[in-house]
Structure formats: C-alpha cells, structure tokens
Motif scaffolding. Sequence first.
Motif, PDB file in Angstrom:
ATOM      1  N   GLY B 226       0.847  -1.191   0.000  1.00 13.78           N
ATOM      2  CA  GLY B 226       0.000   0.000   0.000  1.00 13.78           C
ATOM      3  C   GLY B 226       0.880   1.237   0.000  1.00 13.78           C
ATOM      4  N   ASN B 227       1.773   1.304   0.963  1.00 13.36           N
ATOM      5  CA  ASN B 227       2.705   2.441   1.007  1.00 13.36           C
ATOM      6  C   ASN B 227       3.477   2.588  -0.298  1.00 13.36           C
ATOM      7  N   PHE B 228       4.012   1.462  -0.800  1.00  9.35           N
ATOM      8  CA  PHE B 228       4.825   1.530  -2.020  1.00  9.35           C
ATOM      9  C   PHE B 228       3.973   1.972  -3.214  1.00  9.35           C
ATOM     10  N   GLY B 229       2.758   1.461  -3.284  1.00 13.29           N
ATOM     11  CA  GLY B 229       1.890   1.780  -4.416  1.00 13.29           C
ATOM     12  C   GLY B 229       1.474   3.248  -4.426  1.00 13.29           C
ATOM     13  N   PHE B 230       1.090   3.758  -3.259  1.00 14.65           N
ATOM     14  CA  PHE B 230       0.705   5.175  -3.196  1.00 14.65           C
ATOM     15  C   PHE B 230       1.907   6.063  -3.533  1.00 14.65           C
ATOM     16  N   ARG B 231       3.070   5.692  -3.002  1.00 13.79           N
ATOM     17  CA  ARG B 231       4.264   6.512  -3.225  1.00 13.79           C
ATOM     18  C   ARG B 231       4.672   6.464  -4.706  1.00 13.79           C
ATOM     19  N   ALA B 232       4.665   5.268  -5.291  1.00 11.92           N
ATOM     20  CA  ALA B 232       5.030   5.145  -6.713  1.00 11.92           C
ATOM     21  C   ALA B 232       4.036   5.918  -7.579  1.00 11.92           C
ATOM     22  N   THR B 233       2.773   5.952  -7.163  1.00  7.55           N
ATOM     23  CA  THR B 233       1.757   6.693  -7.926  1.00  7.55           C
ATOM     24  C   THR B 233       2.000   8.189  -7.815  1.00  7.55           C
ATOM     25  N   LEU B 234       2.344   8.653  -6.614  1.00  7.53           N
ATOM     26  CA  LEU B 234       2.682  10.074  -6.459  1.00  7.53           C
ATOM     27  C   LEU B 234       3.927  10.424  -7.288  1.00  7.53           C
ATOM     28  N   GLY B 242      -5.160   3.428 -12.538  1.00  9.16           N
ATOM     29  CA  GLY B 242      -6.094   2.943 -11.530  1.00  9.16           C
ATOM     30  C   GLY B 242      -5.283   2.287 -10.432  1.00  9.16           C
ATOM     31  N   LEU B 243      -5.797   2.329  -9.199  1.00  4.27           N
ATOM     32  CA  LEU B 243      -5.042   1.782  -8.070  1.00  4.27           C
ATOM     33  C   LEU B 243      -6.007   1.059  -7.131  1.00  4.27           C
ATOM     34  N   VAL B 244      -5.762  -0.223  -6.941  1.00  2.00           N
ATOM     35  CA  VAL B 244      -6.559  -1.029  -6.013  1.00  2.00           C
ATOM     36  C   VAL B 244      -5.669  -1.370  -4.830  1.00  2.00           C
ATOM     37  N   ALA B 245      -6.020  -0.866  -3.648  1.00  3.19           N
ATOM     38  CA  ALA B 245      -5.210  -1.124  -2.452  1.00  3.19           C
ATOM     39  C   ALA B 245      -5.994  -2.049  -1.529  1.00  3.19           C
ATOM     40  N   ILE B 246      -5.471  -3.247  -1.344  1.00  6.98           N
ATOM     41  CA  ILE B 246      -6.128  -4.248  -0.507  1.00  6.98           C
ATOM     42  C   ILE B 246      -5.470  -4.244   0.868  1.00  6.98           C
ATOM     43  N   GLU B 247      -6.243  -3.887   1.871  1.00  6.47           N
ATOM     44  CA  GLU B 247      -5.731  -3.783   3.245  1.00  6.47           C
ATOM     45  C   GLU B 247      -4.358  -3.099   3.268  1.00  6.47           C
ATOM     46  N   PRO B 248      -4.289  -1.854   2.773  1.00  2.00           N
ATOM     47  CA  PRO B 248      -2.986  -1.169   2.743  1.00  2.00           C
ATOM     48  C   PRO B 248      -2.490  -0.874   4.159  1.00  2.00           C
ATOM     49  N   ALA B 249      -1.241  -1.206   4.426  1.00  4.50           N
ATOM     50  CA  ALA B 249      -0.680  -1.009   5.770  1.00  4.50           C
ATOM     51  C   ALA B 249      -0.520   0.470   6.091  1.00  4.50           C
ATOM     52  N   GLY B 250      -0.456   1.309   5.078  1.00  2.00           N
ATOM     53  CA  GLY B 250      -0.324   2.742   5.298  1.00  2.00           C
ATOM     54  C   GLY B 250      -0.801   3.492   4.078  1.00  2.00           C
ATOM     55  N   ALA B 251      -0.753   4.815   4.162  1.00  2.00           N
ATOM     56  CA  ALA B 251      -1.156   5.670   3.039  1.00  2.00           C
ATOM     57  C   ALA B 251      -0.535   7.039   3.281  1.00  2.00           C
ATOM     58  N   PRO B 252      -0.394   7.853   2.231  1.00  2.00           N
ATOM     59  CA  PRO B 252       0.205   9.176   2.407  1.00  2.00           C
ATOM     60  C   PRO B 252      -0.664  10.040   3.326  1.00  2.00           C
ATOM     61  N   ALA B 253      -0.031  10.928   4.042  1.00  2.00           N
ATOM     62  CA  ALA B 253      -0.758  11.847   4.926  1.00  2.00           C
ATOM     63  C   ALA B 253      -1.609  12.803   4.083  1.00  2.00           C
ATOM     64  N   PRO B 254      -2.776  13.192   4.623  1.00  2.00           N
ATOM     65  CA  PRO B 254      -3.602  14.199   3.947  1.00  2.00           C
ATOM     66  C   PRO B 254      -2.787  15.459   3.690  1.00  2.00           C
ATOM     67  N   LYS B 289      -8.255   8.072   6.324  1.00  2.00           N
ATOM     68  CA  LYS B 289      -8.033   9.530   6.318  1.00  2.00           C
ATOM     69  C   LYS B 289      -7.552   9.996   4.946  1.00  2.00           C
ATOM     70  N   PHE B 290      -6.705   9.192   4.347  1.00  2.00           N
ATOM     71  CA  PHE B 290      -6.230   9.480   2.991  1.00  2.00           C
ATOM     72  C   PHE B 290      -7.419   9.580   2.032  1.00  2.00           C
ATOM     73  N   ALA B 291      -8.320   8.607   2.134  1.00  2.00           N
ATOM     74  CA  ALA B 291      -9.489   8.575   1.240  1.00  2.00           C
ATOM     75  C   ALA B 291     -10.370   9.802   1.475  1.00  2.00           C
ATOM     76  N   ASP B 292     -10.615  10.136   2.722  1.00  5.79           N
ATOM     77  CA  ASP B 292     -11.458  11.302   3.037  1.00  5.79           C
ATOM     78  C   ASP B 292     -10.854  12.578   2.463  1.00  5.79           C
ATOM     79  N   ASP B 293      -9.549  12.718   2.661  1.00  4.83           N
ATOM     80  CA  ASP B 293      -8.897  13.939   2.187  1.00  4.83           C
ATOM     81  C   ASP B 293      -8.911  14.020   0.664  1.00  4.83           C
ATOM     82  N   LEU B 294      -8.629  12.889   0.029  1.00  7.44           N
ATOM     83  CA  LEU B 294      -8.591  12.885  -1.440  1.00  7.44           C
ATOM     84  C   LEU B 294      -9.987  13.135  -2.012  1.00  7.44           C
ATOM     85  N   LYS B 295     -11.011  12.573  -1.372  1.00 10.59           N
ATOM     86  CA  LYS B 295     -12.395  12.831  -1.808  1.00 10.59           C
ATOM     87  C   LYS B 295     -12.724  14.317  -1.675  1.00 10.59           C
TER      88      LYS B 295
END
Lengths: 343, 343
Positions: B226-234, B242-254, B289-295
Amino acid sequence: MKRSLAAMLCAGLIASIGTSADAQVLKEFGSFHVGGRQASLSGYPIAEYVFTQGAPPTRVDPNGDFEVEQMYVQYLIPEPQASKYPLLMWHGGGLTGVTWDTKPDGKPGFMQYFFKAGHPIYVSDAVERGRASWARTPEIFTTPPLFRTKKEAWEQFRIGPNNSYDVDPAKRVATQGGKFPTQAFDQFAKQFVPRWVSNDAVTVKAYDALLQRVGPSVLMVHSQAGNFGFRATLNAPDKVKGLVAIEPAGAPAPGPELDKLKSIPILIIWGDNIGSEAVWVRQQPFSLKFADDLKARGGDVEVIELPKIGITGNDHMVMMDTNSDEVAAVIQDWMKRKGLMQD
Amino acid sequence: MKRSLAAMLCAGLIASIGTSADAQVLKEFGSFHVGGRQASLSGYPIAEYVFTQGAPPTRVDPNGDFEVEQMYVQYLIPEPQASKYPLLMWHGGGLTGVTWDTKPDGKPGFMQYFFKAGHPIYVSDAVERGRASWARTPEIFTTPPLFRTKKEAWEQFRIGPNNSYDVDPAKRVATQGGKFPTQAFDQFAKQFVPRWVSNDAVTVKAYDALLQRVGPSVLMVHSQAGNFGFRATLNAPDKVKGLVAIEPAGAPAPGPELDKLKSIPILIIWGDNIGSEAVWVRQQPFSLKFADDLKARGGDVEVIELPKIGITGNDHMVMMDTNSDEVAAVIQDWMKRKGLMQD
C-alpha cells in the motif's frame, strides 16, 4: 475430449495465421511449494523495529515456528500437450528458476521454447533460493550465505577468460567467438541469489517430494542440479522417464548403483571452451565417467559436446546464449528420438 | 489484426465448449529484473567451502561487484486483451508474488482470476524478496533479516484471534466465520520470506523503474505495498491509470500532495474483523483519512469495507480466502465502472 479438440483447432489456427508465433493455448498455470518441514526457535531476544513508515516500533519476537527447506514450483500447461510427460527444469547453484525463463537479453529462453514445443513446464526454485525462501542462519541453515561476485560468474561460467572481467562493462573482454550476450551480463547478475554449502541433503529431499507429487516426468537439470537430478533419479527411477543434464557439476560415481538407471534415456550436454576454466576441467570428468560406466552397463546415455557437432561458443549458461534455440532443438530432437514425445 | 481475430475466435470457442474453463490463449509470457544498482565490497577475508559433493574445497573471495536492490517481474499476456492496461500486482511484507498465484489450498487465486478476465498480468517480487534476491547483511542491507513466525502471521493476518495459534494444526482455533482455508495455513507459511526494515526507499525506487518500463498500468497492491503503491503513484501519476489497495498497511498523509492523484480512480478494500487485531486498528485509519482527504479534494476514491456489502469473514490475506473469487469480482466490477476495461 471436446476441449482438446477445440484447443488443437485453435493452436492450429493461430499457428497457421503465422503472425503470432508465440501465442498458444494455455490449459492451466499455477504454483505450489513442496517438501520442507517445521522448525522452531526459542531463547532469542525480542527486538523492536519500525516496519512501515509512520508506524510506531513493533516488538519482534524471533522465537517460534517456521516452515523451512521447502521448494517452489511454477507450472504452465500447454494445450494440446505434445510431450508424453511434464518437463521439470532444475536450475544451478546461486540461481533460481529464472535461469530458464526470458534470457537476460530479453529474448525467449528454454522455458518459452519447450512450452511452445508442447511440454507441460514445471520450473522450480530449489531449497534456499528465490521463492523457496531461506531460513535463519546459522540456527537453521548452519553455514553462512555466499554471494557470487560478477567476476566469479564471468570467469567460472566461461563468459570471458580469467582476469578479463572489469567493473566497467566496456572494459570486459569476452571469450572469442563466445555466444553469451555480454551486453546483458549485468542484467544476468541481477538473477544471482545467495547459496549455502550445507543444504544439499535437504535440497534433494525436496526434489524427491516434487517427483512424488508430479509423477512420471522428464528432468532438465543444469550445473549444481546435475548432482540433484542424478540423485533424485536414483531415489525414484520409476518417476524419471528421461534426464537432460546440461553442464552437470557432478555425477554419481561409477558402480552397480547405476544399474537402476539403465532403462532411463539420459542426455548430457557440454558447451565450448571447457579447458579454459579449472572448475570444469575438474568437474566435467565426473559426468563423462558416469556416462561411460552406465553405457558399459547397457544404459542409454548420450554425451553431446556441442563443438563436436559444430555448435561453438557456448559457455556454462547455455540456455542464455544467443544460440539457445539451436541447442534446445538438439535436446528436442533427442526427446523425439527417445520416444518422449507423443506420436 | 488477423492474429487477434483468431485468438478471439479461439477464446470464444474454448469458452463456448465449456469443459475447459481455464484454457485461454496466451499471447506471451516471460520475466525480467528491473531497477537496482551495482555495489562493491572489499577487505573481507577469503574462505574455503565445498560446493559440490565430491569436489575439493573452493576458495571463496567475498569481495567484488554485485547487482543489488533490483526487483523481479513475471508477466503473462492474454489474447485478446480485455483490459485497457496491464495489471501490476504488488505483494505485502515478508511475502513474494506467490501471494497472487494459486492459493495455499491449491485453488486458483487472483492471478488466475484477472488473467482469465483478460488483464495482462505483471506479478513481481519486490526488492529483497524471492527472485529479486537479497544482498549481504549488514554490509549492503544494513539491518538484520527478520523471519515471520507462524504465530505472528496467524494473529496479525486475523486468521485466528490472539493466542489461538498452536504448533499443532489440530489445536489451532480460527476466527469464527473466517474464510481463510486454515487446513492450508502451514502451506501458506512456506511462502514466507525474510524482510528487512531498511529497504523501503530502494524498494520504491525499483517500483518507480518498473512503472517507467511497463508504462501506463493499473496497480493492485496489498498490505505493505500500500505504502509503495501510493508513493510510486505520487512519483509517476501519469503512469497509474487505476489503483486497487487491498488492506494497505499505510497511506500518504492528507495534504496538497494528494492533488496529484485526483484524476486516478482508487479503490481501497478492507476485510472483516479489523477490530480484533491491534496492528490494523492502528494502521487502517491511515488509508481512511487518505481517502477522506482525497475525496474532499475532488478525487475519485472508493473505500469498500467488505462486511458492509455483505461479504464477511475475510482476513488480511483476502486473495487466499475461500471466497477470493467473490472479492475479485467486486474489484473487476469497479474496474469496469471506472472505464479500465475495453468496451
């Protein structure tokens, strides 16, 4: 039945159109781990580590139960199947099943060749390597892991003469007439994995389990897996219908045990420039003596030294050389002659 | 053109006969290593080891040049291709690409499901794991390798409640209503590989290189990835469709950095019983929190907590659960809705 007919029609249709030489009907693919045992550790201190950026430290207790000494196998089953048996491809030391897949230069390798020729392909990572995983050292794996340097590979695999390796790819001097795609040598080095000298017995045990699981098969083994392949065949001669040993690092000693192999067609392949590297000057005679003894016992063993049939320049990594298809065709032809393909 | 038509006819023919649900036209398969760098060691003592039974000891000089920090990728390309983009499948910590392949219980996994659905599949082993190989510790990888115990996996992956693991499979008590095939848990444990806590930056670097090589793709990431995928996408928002994150252990800060992700459809999936395990109680909020902020920034992000749509009992290893096809269908449906499949 209907399914096979459809698949054959399709394979024929795709082949006949001729623009997609590699497209093929895939009946099934998948993977599994086989062999191994449970091991437990106790008495080691707990430590704290941060696993995921942003997470607080996690306490890691190294004590507990683990699966160890298993091996990994991936299979691709073509439809229709042209061979009589699955083809099990066993890589050499300090390497993984990637040996058989796309070559370091990006071109199709032995895995693609033999899949296309209609063999169900079982490519494995032996115990300790790649997706087989490895166990805590020295508690479970009792010796230190060894990492192959580029220089060692360059020389021992006869890609270039001794002392012709340089850290700068532009300054490396390859064997004259050599067939290794030297521009892809560093790409090849990305395939290297650590090895241990203390895992031979458990590696054979896992191979034994693999043969019991897959059943009657043809083995294609390379380098270190020469030893493993011959040993696994002696352990289960009813399961091995043919054995192709490419530059086998060793072979069983001559003697009555070899009588067990008399009914199994065996092909031993050697590349070029064996005399240029002390390791092979020392190791090649094991398989040549093995072949002589087995032949004297009435066995069906053929040794092909590639330069003697006009195929020159092959190093130790025959399946990665630019002429790998030519060598594969020699093997495929042998399989046909030995009745290992369907009529 | 002709080739694709033939392949489509064949795929249709095979499907219509209906007895070989898994047979499919394989356009191409292969593998490669990507990323990494050369590292050199010097000043370490030479040792002697016996590599091959029967061979005299070999002097091993550990000093020299190595390729390190690369990753391994294997691809299977179906014909015809039904998706618009390749699907890159990135596994979690202490695991390899085997995560996505055949499940520990021997049934088809996500790799089979999405291949069959017409996605070109790129399954990788991240830096340090499986066929990606690993480097000498602590000289190159600077922290010790950590080995996950069965107990830790049993608990942290929510297969059973805390303290319900036993070395004896018959005595393990699984989560009530849980969907993990617990009889295959030891088989799953054979997939575990050691991990390091010091390789996150180089792992992302290799993923960056992978995205640049494959080009526009859909990512499916699990747990640590999850962390690697979000970071590589940024790092390469133009490459991720498209990005499917299954039980991501982390995510970028809002924060405003997330504006870069506004045009990328993102799906976050969570299983059941999150509250039963402290790790997930702590880690799940990062992605929420990442999802809320991005939405709030106008992004297209959907969070699916499986129990809320009536799919219960999933643990952390969603893709290995007995209902994995049901979860895969939820993801495939989302892909269709987001325009990631061809019309």
